[in-house]
Design a protein around this motif. Sequence first.
Motif, PDB file in Angstrom:
ATOM      1  N   ALA A  93      -1.592  23.719  -9.050  1.00 17.34           N
ATOM      2  CA  ALA A  93      -1.292  25.150  -9.080  1.00 17.34           C
ATOM      3  C   ALA A  93      -1.868  25.859  -7.853  1.00 17.34           C
ATOM      4  CB  ALA A  93      -1.838  25.779 -10.353  1.00 17.34           C
ATOM      5  N   LEU A  94      -3.060  25.482  -7.429  1.00 13.89           N
ATOM      6  CA  LEU A  94      -3.668  26.094  -6.251  1.00 13.89           C
ATOM      7  C   LEU A  94      -2.876  25.746  -4.983  1.00 13.89           C
ATOM      8  CD1 LEU A  94      -7.479  25.599  -6.937  1.00 13.89           C
ATOM      9  CD2 LEU A  94      -6.201  27.741  -6.891  1.00 13.89           C
ATOM     10  N   ALA A 131       0.286  24.912  -4.819  1.00  8.38           N
ATOM     11  CA  ALA A 131       1.563  25.614  -4.907  1.00  8.38           C
ATOM     12  C   ALA A 131       1.391  27.094  -4.564  1.00  8.38           C
ATOM     13  CB  ALA A 131       2.159  25.452  -6.302  1.00  8.38           C
ATOM     14  N   ALA A 132       0.308  27.717  -5.008  1.00  5.93           N
ATOM     15  CA  ALA A 132       0.067  29.131  -4.719  1.00  5.93           C
ATOM     16  C   ALA A 132      -0.138  29.356  -3.225  1.00  5.93           C
ATOM     17  CB  ALA A 132      -1.139  29.634  -5.499  1.00  5.93           C
ATOM     18  N   VAL A 133      -0.871  28.467  -2.571  1.00  5.49           N
ATOM     19  CA  VAL A 133      -1.087  28.590  -1.128  1.00  5.49           C
ATOM     20  C   VAL A 133       0.238  28.421  -0.389  1.00  5.49           C
ATOM     21  CG1 VAL A 133      -2.165  27.470   0.863  1.00  5.49           C
ATOM     22  CG2 VAL A 133      -3.500  27.911  -1.184  1.00  5.49           C
ATOM     23  N   ILE A 174       3.300  28.990  -1.496  1.00  4.50           N
ATOM     24  CA  ILE A 174       4.138  30.168  -1.753  1.00  4.50           C
ATOM     25  C   ILE A 174       3.646  31.363  -0.934  1.00  4.50           C
ATOM     26  CG2 ILE A 174       4.766  31.853  -3.530  1.00  4.50           C
ATOM     27  CD1 ILE A 174       4.903  29.449  -5.475  1.00  4.50           C
ATOM     28  N   ALA A 175       2.338  31.521  -0.804  1.00  5.40           N
ATOM     29  CA  ALA A 175       1.793  32.628  -0.017  1.00  5.40           C
ATOM     30  C   ALA A 175       2.151  32.481   1.460  1.00  5.40           C
ATOM     31  CB  ALA A 175       0.277  32.692  -0.185  1.00  5.40           C
ATOM     32  N   SER A 222       4.573  35.091   3.428  1.00  8.84           N
ATOM     33  CA  SER A 222       4.075  35.756   4.624  1.00  8.84           C
ATOM     34  C   SER A 222       5.039  35.574   5.790  1.00  8.84           C
ATOM     35  CB  SER A 222       2.703  35.203   4.993  1.00  8.84           C
ATOM     36  OG  SER A 222       2.262  35.729   6.207  1.00  8.84           O
TER      37      SER A 222
END
Length: 55
Positions: free
Chosen positions: A10-11, A13-15, A17-18, A22
């Motif tokens: 999850a971490l 994937a979050a990075v 996506i960010a 951006s």
Amino acid sequence: MNWQTAIVLALVAAVFIAIVASAVRARRQGKASCACSGGGCSGCPMGGSCHERER
């Protein structure tokens, strides 16, 4: 899959996506996407193709 693996996934994937969000936001605002945007695109290999030519 255990819960530790799920948290790491999850971490990551979050990075990811960010970073993509951006880049999309910068592209929509008309900012250059190449790394040489601070000093112009004269040294950038894609400098002639990422910006429209002035007429």
